[in-house]
Design an enzyme around this catalytic site. Sequence first.
Site, mmCIF file in Angstrom:
data_model
loop_
_atom_site.group_PDB
_atom_site.id
_atom_site.type_symbol
_atom_site.label_atom_id
_atom_site.label_comp_id
_atom_site.label_asym_id
_atom_site.label_seq_id
_atom_site.Cartn_x
_atom_site.Cartn_y
_atom_site.Cartn_z
ATOM 1 N N PHE A 18 0.685 -1.224 -0.043
ATOM 2 C CA PHE A 18 0.106 0.090 0.157
ATOM 3 C C PHE A 18 0.679 1.215 -0.056
ATOM 4 O O PHE A 18 0.894 2.018 -0.806
ATOM 5 C CB PHE A 18 -0.987 0.031 1.069
ATOM 6 C CG PHE A 18 -1.584 1.389 1.436
ATOM 7 C CD1 PHE A 18 -2.120 2.117 0.529
ATOM 8 C CD2 PHE A 18 -1.525 1.514 2.879
ATOM 9 C CE1 PHE A 18 -2.766 3.099 0.880
ATOM 10 C CE2 PHE A 18 -2.383 2.869 3.239
ATOM 11 C CZ PHE A 18 -2.843 3.657 2.474
ATOM 12 N N ASP A 37 10.212 -7.434 -2.652
ATOM 13 C CA ASP A 37 8.697 -7.705 -2.126
ATOM 14 C C ASP A 37 8.554 -9.071 -2.284
ATOM 15 O O ASP A 37 9.063 -9.867 -3.490
ATOM 16 C CB ASP A 37 7.674 -6.872 -2.920
ATOM 17 C CG ASP A 37 6.300 -6.857 -2.095
ATOM 18 O OD1 ASP A 37 5.700 -7.667 -1.690
ATOM 19 O OD2 ASP A 37 6.058 -5.668 -1.764
ATOM 20 N N ASN A 38 7.756 -9.683 -1.404
ATOM 21 C CA ASN A 38 7.545 -11.215 -1.855
ATOM 22 C C ASN A 38 5.986 -11.355 -2.191
ATOM 23 O O ASN A 38 5.632 -12.710 -2.365
ATOM 24 C CB ASN A 38 7.831 -12.111 -0.569
ATOM 25 C CG ASN A 38 6.866 -11.746 0.831
ATOM 26 O OD1 ASN A 38 6.210 -10.870 0.556
ATOM 27 N ND2 ASN A 38 6.807 -12.496 1.748
ATOM 28 N N TYR A 144 3.373 -6.625 17.726
ATOM 29 C CA TYR A 144 3.607 -5.541 16.475
ATOM 30 C C TYR A 144 4.392 -4.160 17.112
ATOM 31 O O TYR A 144 5.171 -3.702 16.562
ATOM 32 C CB TYR A 144 2.403 -5.448 15.723
ATOM 33 C CG TYR A 144 2.378 -4.387 14.753
ATOM 34 C CD1 TYR A 144 2.913 -4.764 13.484
ATOM 35 C CD2 TYR A 144 2.115 -2.969 14.873
ATOM 36 C CE1 TYR A 144 2.933 -3.822 12.449
ATOM 37 C CE2 TYR A 144 1.975 -1.951 13.991
ATOM 38 C CZ TYR A 144 2.453 -2.380 12.683
ATOM 39 O OH TYR A 144 2.721 -1.554 11.745
ATOM 40 N N LYS A 148 7.892 -2.623 16.343
ATOM 41 C CA LYS A 148 7.955 -1.427 15.840
ATOM 42 C C LYS A 148 8.915 -0.454 16.745
ATOM 43 O O LYS A 148 9.947 -0.073 16.360
ATOM 44 C CB LYS A 148 6.944 -0.739 15.560
ATOM 45 C CG LYS A 148 6.129 -1.270 14.478
ATOM 46 C CD LYS A 148 6.880 -0.985 12.991
ATOM 47 C CE LYS A 148 6.108 -1.672 11.829
ATOM 48 N NZ LYS A 148 6.794 -1.483 10.442
ATOM 49 N N GLY A 270 -9.374 -4.042 24.155
ATOM 50 C CA GLY A 270 -7.977 -3.337 24.081
ATOM 51 C C GLY A 270 -7.991 -2.357 23.315
ATOM 52 O O GLY A 270 -6.940 -1.762 23.233
HETATM 53 C C1 UD2 Z 1 -3.773 1.447 13.846
HETATM 54 C C2 UD2 Z 1 -3.379 0.495 12.671
HETATM 55 C C3 UD2 Z 1 -2.336 -0.593 13.473
HETATM 56 C C4 UD2 Z 1 -1.508 -0.075 14.468
HETATM 57 C C5 UD2 Z 1 -2.439 0.618 15.630
HETATM 58 C C6 UD2 Z 1 -1.653 1.396 16.700
HETATM 59 C C7 UD2 Z 1 -4.528 0.752 10.770
HETATM 60 C C8 UD2 Z 1 -5.093 0.208 9.831
HETATM 61 N N1 UD2 Z 1 -4.045 0.138 11.698
HETATM 62 O O1 UD2 Z 1 -4.881 0.560 14.354
HETATM 63 O O2 UD2 Z 1 -1.533 -0.947 12.381
HETATM 64 O O3 UD2 Z 1 -0.675 0.989 14.088
HETATM 65 O O4 UD2 Z 1 -3.077 1.790 15.083
HETATM 66 O O5 UD2 Z 1 -2.626 1.982 17.562
HETATM 67 O O6 UD2 Z 1 -3.990 1.997 10.672
HETATM 68 N N2 UD2 Z 1 -13.308 0.193 13.758
HETATM 69 C C9 UD2 Z 1 -14.786 0.207 13.683
HETATM 70 N N3 UD2 Z 1 -15.541 -0.613 12.734
HETATM 71 C C10 UD2 Z 1 -14.676 -1.318 11.898
HETATM 72 C C11 UD2 Z 1 -13.168 -1.647 12.064
HETATM 73 C C12 UD2 Z 1 -12.788 -0.544 12.980
HETATM 74 O O7 UD2 Z 1 -15.652 0.990 14.432
HETATM 75 O O8 UD2 Z 1 -15.456 -2.411 11.166
HETATM 76 C C13 UD2 Z 1 -12.907 0.949 14.909
HETATM 77 C C14 UD2 Z 1 -11.837 0.347 15.971
HETATM 78 O O9 UD2 Z 1 -12.720 -0.318 16.844
HETATM 79 C C15 UD2 Z 1 -10.780 1.455 16.239
HETATM 80 C C16 UD2 Z 1 -10.797 2.312 15.008
HETATM 81 O O10 UD2 Z 1 -11.983 2.139 14.221
HETATM 82 O O11 UD2 Z 1 -11.642 1.991 17.278
HETATM 83 C C17 UD2 Z 1 -9.619 2.168 14.068
HETATM 84 O O12 UD2 Z 1 -9.484 0.822 13.857
HETATM 85 P P1 UD2 Z 1 -8.442 0.335 12.753
HETATM 86 O O13 UD2 Z 1 -8.335 -1.159 12.814
HETATM 87 O O14 UD2 Z 1 -8.412 0.986 11.414
HETATM 88 O O15 UD2 Z 1 -6.999 0.782 13.399
HETATM 89 P P2 UD2 Z 1 -6.440 0.882 14.760
HETATM 90 O O16 UD2 Z 1 -6.214 2.454 14.982
HETATM 91 O O17 UD2 Z 1 -6.996 0.119 15.731
#
Ligand code: UD2
Length: 333
Positions: A18, A37-38, A144, A148, A270
Site C-alpha cells: 500500500f 517484495d515477496n 507488533y 516497531k 483493548g
Molecule cells: C492502527 C493501525 C495499526 C496500529 C495501531 C496502533 C491501521 C489500519 N492500523 O490500528 O497498524 O498501528 O493503529 O494503535 O491503521 N472500527 C470500527 N468498525 C470497523 C473497524 C474498526 O468501529 O469495522 C474502529 C476500531 O474499533 C478502532 C478504530 O475503528 O476504534 C480504528 O480501527 P483500525 O483497525 O482502522 O485502526 P487502529 O487504530 O486500531
Amino acid sequence: METPLAGNTVLVTGGAGFIGSHLVDALAPDNEVRVLDNFSNGTREHVHEEATVIDGDLRNPMDIQRAARDVDVIFHQGAVVSVSESVDAPRATNEINLEATLDMFEQARLEDARVVVASSAAVYGHPVEVPITESARLEPTSPYGVQKLALDHYARLYNDLYGLETVALRYFNVYGPRQQGPYSGVISTFLEQARADEPITIEGDGEQTRDFVHVDDVVRANLQAATTDAVGTAYNVGTGTRTSIGELATLIREVTDSSSRIVHRDPRTGDIRHSVADISRAGDRLGFEPLIDLETGLRGLVSSSKRTTAAAGADDDAAGQGGDTPEPVGTGE
Ligand code: UD2
C-alpha cells in the site's frame, strides 16, 4: 508530486504494498528504483513499470544483499502489518518486522546508504495524553508495537553508534487508494459497507478518535526524511487532527451518497480510546505539512475507485464479460 530526491538509486522494501507502491510512484520518474517484495500482501500491478522488481524475502539476507547493492537510500516499508497476526505469532512476525530490519541496517552500513524506516503509532500503546509527542510514554500493547518500537530504537542507535543515517517515521492511521488485504483498517471497511448499502458497523460508542493521514502525505514525509539533515530520530506522521469513528461513519455515508444505516457492535478488546499526533517535530525539522484533509482524501478515494471500477468494467466488456470489480481494500506499509 514534487520530489526532492533525484538521480539516486533507491530501494523500497514492500514496494508492491500500500504505502510502498505510492512511494515508488513518486520516486520512479527521477530515480533508479528497486522494489523488494515477496508479494504476500503486495500487488505486482501496483508497481510502477520503471521500477526493477526483486521477488524476494526479507528473511533471506541474500535477497537483502542483492536488493541493497549500491543503493543510496533504503525506504524500509516491508512488514507484517497485522496487529492480530503479531498476537498470534510473535516469534514469526518478529523475524520479519525486527530481525530483517537489523539485516537491512547492517547492509546499509556496508553500502553507506540512508535508511528511512516505517515505525508506527503502535509504539505508544494507550497514550497518557493527546496529542501525542515523540517523547511520550512508549508502552506498546501488541507484539507488533514492540517490534516497531525496537526497530525505532535501533534506528536511533545505529545513528548514534555507527553514524548510519536513519530516520524512523511513526505512522498514524494511514489511508488511501490500494489499501488491501484481510487487515484493512476502518476507512476501507466503512467504504466497502457504504458502497454495498450494508450497515456501517461502529465498534463501541464511536466516540474513540483517530488521526487519519492520507498516503500522499505519508509519501511526502518519506521524501523529506530521505534528504533531511535531522537524522537519528523518530517523527510522528499524522495530521494533528482528530476524528471520531462516529464522525467518520457519517462522513463516509455522505461522500459515497449511501443510505447505509450506522449500527453499533461490541467495542474491540483493548481498543485505544484516543490517538492523535503532535506533528510539530516533523514540521520543524522535516518541513512536513499534511496537505490533504480527511474529507478531500475520502472524496478522492471514492472517485479513484469509481475510475478503477469503470476501467475494470471496460476491460471485462472488451473480453465480452461485463463486470464490476471494486478496488480491493486493506492495509500495508
Ligand atoms: C492502527 C493501525 C495499526 C496500529 C495501531 C496502533 C491501521 C489500519 N492500523 O490500528 O497498524 O498501528 O493503529 O494503535 O491503521 N472500527 C470500527 N468498525 C470497523 C473497524 C474498526 O468501529 O469495522 C474502529 C476500531 O474499533 C478502532 C478504530 O475503528 O476504534 C480504528 O480501527 P483500525 O483497525 O482502522 O485502526 P487502529 O487504530 O486500531
